[in-house]
Enzyme design. Structure first.
Site, PDB file in Angstrom:
ATOM      1  N   GLY A   8       0.823  -1.222   0.000  1.00 16.53           N
ATOM      2  CA  GLY A   8       0.000   0.000   0.000  1.00 16.53           C
ATOM      3  C   GLY A   8       0.847   1.257   0.000  1.00 16.53           C
ATOM      4  O   GLY A   8       0.450   2.295   0.547  1.00 16.53           O
ATOM      5  N   GLY A  11      -0.232   5.130  -1.032  1.00 16.59           N
ATOM      6  CA  GLY A  11      -1.273   5.883  -0.335  1.00 16.59           C
ATOM      7  C   GLY A  11      -0.730   7.077   0.437  1.00 16.59           C
ATOM      8  O   GLY A  11       0.434   7.453   0.303  1.00 16.59           O
ATOM      9  N   GLN A  12      -1.625   7.651   1.259  1.00 14.71           N
ATOM     10  CA  GLN A  12      -1.282   8.872   1.993  1.00 14.71           C
ATOM     11  C   GLN A  12      -0.064   8.649   2.895  1.00 14.71           C
ATOM     12  O   GLN A  12       0.855   9.465   2.940  1.00 14.71           O
ATOM     13  CB  GLN A  12      -2.482   9.312   2.850  1.00 14.71           C
ATOM     14  CG  GLN A  12      -2.272  10.640   3.544  1.00 14.71           C
ATOM     15  CD  GLN A  12      -3.349  10.946   4.591  1.00 14.71           C
ATOM     16  OE1 GLN A  12      -4.277  10.156   4.793  1.00 14.71           O
ATOM     17  NE2 GLN A  12      -3.228  12.078   5.239  1.00 14.71           N
ATOM     18  N   ASP A  34       2.216  -1.741  -4.410  1.00 15.21           N
ATOM     19  CA  ASP A  34       0.824  -1.287  -4.303  1.00 15.21           C
ATOM     20  C   ASP A  34       0.037  -1.969  -5.417  1.00 15.21           C
ATOM     21  O   ASP A  34       0.619  -2.462  -6.383  1.00 15.21           O
ATOM     22  CB  ASP A  34       0.739   0.249  -4.451  1.00 15.21           C
ATOM     23  CG  ASP A  34      -0.545   0.832  -3.830  1.00 15.21           C
ATOM     24  OD1 ASP A  34      -0.462   1.551  -2.826  1.00 15.21           O
ATOM     25  OD2 ASP A  34      -1.648   0.560  -4.367  1.00 15.21           O
ATOM     26  N   ILE A  35      -1.271  -1.926  -5.292  1.00 11.06           N
ATOM     27  CA  ILE A  35      -2.128  -2.513  -6.324  1.00 11.06           C
ATOM     28  C   ILE A  35      -2.276  -1.577  -7.522  1.00 11.06           C
ATOM     29  O   ILE A  35      -2.738  -1.964  -8.580  1.00 11.06           O
ATOM     30  CB  ILE A  35      -3.507  -2.872  -5.731  1.00 11.06           C
ATOM     31  CG1 ILE A  35      -4.216  -3.931  -6.559  1.00 11.06           C
ATOM     32  CG2 ILE A  35      -4.372  -1.635  -5.524  1.00 11.06           C
ATOM     33  CD1 ILE A  35      -5.415  -4.542  -5.871  1.00 11.06           C
ATOM     34  N   ARG A  36      -1.875  -0.307  -7.357  1.00  8.75           N
ATOM     35  CA  ARG A  36      -1.888   0.662  -8.465  1.00  8.75           C
ATOM     36  C   ARG A  36      -0.530   1.359  -8.495  1.00  8.75           C
ATOM     37  O   ARG A  36       0.148   1.430  -7.460  1.00  8.75           O
ATOM     38  CB  ARG A  36      -3.036   1.667  -8.317  1.00  8.75           C
ATOM     39  CG  ARG A  36      -2.890   2.526  -7.114  1.00  8.75           C
ATOM     40  CD  ARG A  36      -4.149   3.263  -6.683  1.00  8.75           C
ATOM     41  NE  ARG A  36      -3.909   3.775  -5.338  1.00  8.75           N
ATOM     42  CZ  ARG A  36      -3.471   4.982  -5.071  1.00  8.75           C
ATOM     43  NH1 ARG A  36      -3.253   5.859  -6.027  1.00  8.75           N
ATOM     44  NH2 ARG A  36      -3.245   5.357  -3.827  1.00  8.75           N
ATOM     45  N   TYR A 141     -14.521  -1.314   8.850  1.00 11.46           N
ATOM     46  CA  TYR A 141     -13.105  -0.929   9.004  1.00 11.46           C
ATOM     47  C   TYR A 141     -12.639  -1.204  10.437  1.00 11.46           C
ATOM     48  O   TYR A 141     -11.601  -1.843  10.657  1.00 11.46           O
ATOM     49  CB  TYR A 141     -12.973   0.557   8.673  1.00 11.46           C
ATOM     50  CG  TYR A 141     -11.597   1.160   8.873  1.00 11.46           C
ATOM     51  CD1 TYR A 141     -10.526   0.795   8.063  1.00 11.46           C
ATOM     52  CD2 TYR A 141     -11.381   2.138   9.852  1.00 11.46           C
ATOM     53  CE1 TYR A 141      -9.275   1.384   8.230  1.00 11.46           C
ATOM     54  CE2 TYR A 141     -10.147   2.729  10.022  1.00 11.46           C
ATOM     55  CZ  TYR A 141      -9.093   2.349   9.212  1.00 11.46           C
ATOM     56  OH  TYR A 141      -7.854   2.934   9.373  1.00 11.46           O
ATOM     57  N   LYS A 145      -9.864  -3.817  12.003  1.00 11.89           N
ATOM     58  CA  LYS A 145      -8.689  -3.315  12.742  1.00 11.89           C
ATOM     59  C   LYS A 145      -8.576  -3.990  14.111  1.00 11.89           C
ATOM     60  O   LYS A 145      -7.476  -4.323  14.548  1.00 11.89           O
ATOM     61  CB  LYS A 145      -8.756  -1.790  12.879  1.00 11.89           C
ATOM     62  CG  LYS A 145      -8.473  -1.043  11.576  1.00 11.89           C
ATOM     63  CD  LYS A 145      -7.022  -1.241  11.136  1.00 11.89           C
ATOM     64  CE  LYS A 145      -6.712  -0.549   9.820  1.00 11.89           C
ATOM     65  NZ  LYS A 145      -5.349  -0.826   9.333  1.00 11.89           N
TER      66      LYS A 145
END
Ligand code: NAD
Ligand code: AKB
Length: 328
Positions: A8, A11-12, A34-36, A141, A145
């Protein structure tokens, strides 16, 4: 010499963590995945691989090829997107973490997994929220977690995997946009303040949440992973905090720099309901005692730094505002 794989990474949080890890351990030592595919400049050069973290076989091969001894597992579906697609949140958050822990078990990797204030729910005391308290969240979510914290504890106790993690509050940063959470307003507000001078907020004016500036979040992840394991009693779920914000208190601080800034409200009932079950203020004394956690940025320092950087980004045309998981 550490060899690290980050999931990931686009991301941010990855946009800050990957460059920081590369600065400390060397560019080639950190494999971003990452997936993108993220923008080139976001991760500051260095190796990148497309990887779905739920694909345990691909993750295992990438870990072996990179000879990784630590995995920073950032890939996740955040709270607001998770309420739109709970099945996806379950699959990515539980399936991804299980794959990471299985790979870590077979390859003897340490694992950092961010947890969140999302683990708390309507029955949790909100001000302050102490370290060991009720964790009965109302979002998919949050459920993933809490289960993730327990799964990390399990892999540590049963298989001796060196799992560590913190419960982040809402994270504020420039650079990569936020990924579809309930706390995204505290990032969006700065972009709109600097570019347009006004912002329409999806949470109510007095909805207070716990927050942190990204440099402190990155320091926490790296410092916890270097901490003496003998001192870590709460290894997978340390509360950490830096500041407490509501839209009206942040607006007042922004107006010290941009006096004409205006805010109005168009409340999203889903995110407002989530926010009202999350802590107003975390108690982070366990993290302070067990590994020396302390933040550098308070509300004033964070606001000044955000506005300075975003003003420069707007001036040179490099500001990123597009939320890759926009929920509106
Ligand atoms: P983000 O949404 O910005 O980034 C998540 C990244 O995961 C994205 O780049 C996305 O493309 C990637 N991803 C999604 N599905 C994937 C898959 N199947 N395989 C591989 N990659 C996939 O999230 P973030 O803000 O960077 O959050 C990082 C971690 O920190 C998450 O675990 C999140 O729960 C946690 N956290 C974040 C915040 C916050 O305010 N940002 C607060 C508390 C905890
Ligand atoms: C979200 O709002 O979902 C995240 C978080 C606090 O975990 N920013």
């Amino acid at each position: 010499m550490k060899r690290i794989l980050v999931t990931g990474a686009g991301g941010q949080m990855g946009a800050w963590l990957v460059p920081a890890l590369r600065e400390r351990y060397g560019s080639g030592a950190v494999m971003a995945t990452d997936i993108r595919t993220p923008d080139d400049e976001l991760l500051g050069g260095g190796p990148f691989q497309l990887l779905d973290c739920t694909d345990q076989s691909a993750l295992g091969h990438a870990t072996i090829r990179h000879n990784a001894d630590a995995i920073y597992h950032l890939a996740a579906i955040l709270s607001a997107v998770g309420e739109k697609d709970p099945r996806l949140a379950y699959d990515v958050n539980m399936g991804g973490l299980h794959a990471v822990l299985e790979v870590a078990r077979s390859q003897q990797c340490a694992v950092f997994t961010p947890s969140s204030i999302g683990v708390f729910g309507a029955e949790t005391p909100r001000d302050p929220t102490v370290q060991d308290t009720i964790t009965r969240p109302t979002t998919m979510y949050g459920i993933t977690k809490v289960a993730g914290e327990l799964l990390c504890d399990y892999y540590h106790k049963r298989y001796d995997v060196d799992t560590r993690g913190v419960r982040y509050p809402g994270l504020i940063s420039y650079g990569a946009p936020p990924g579809g959470g309930t706390t995204d307003w505290a990032v969006d507000i700065f972009h709109h303040a600097v570019r347009e001078g006004s912002y329409t907020c999806f949470l109510g004016a007095d909805t207070q949440l716990d927050m942190m500036y990204m440099p402190d979040a990155i320091w926490a992840a790296m410092e916890l992973m270097e901490a003496d394991p003998a001192k870590l009693l709460h290894r997978n779920a340390f509360n950490i905090t830096a500041m407490q914000l509501s839209p009206e208190s942040l607006t007042a601080e922004i107006r010290k720099h941009l006096p004409d800034f205006t805010i109005d409200y168009d409340i999203d009932p889903v995110r407002e309901a989530i926010a009202r079950t999350w802590p107003k203020r975390l108690d982070d004394s366990a993290a302070r005692e067990e590994w020396g956690w302390q933040p550098d940025y308070d509300l004033a320092a964070m606001t000044a730094d955000m506005i300075e950087h975003l003003t420069a980004e707007v001036a040179d045309g490099s500001d990123r505002t597009e939320n890759h998981n926009a929920t509106e």
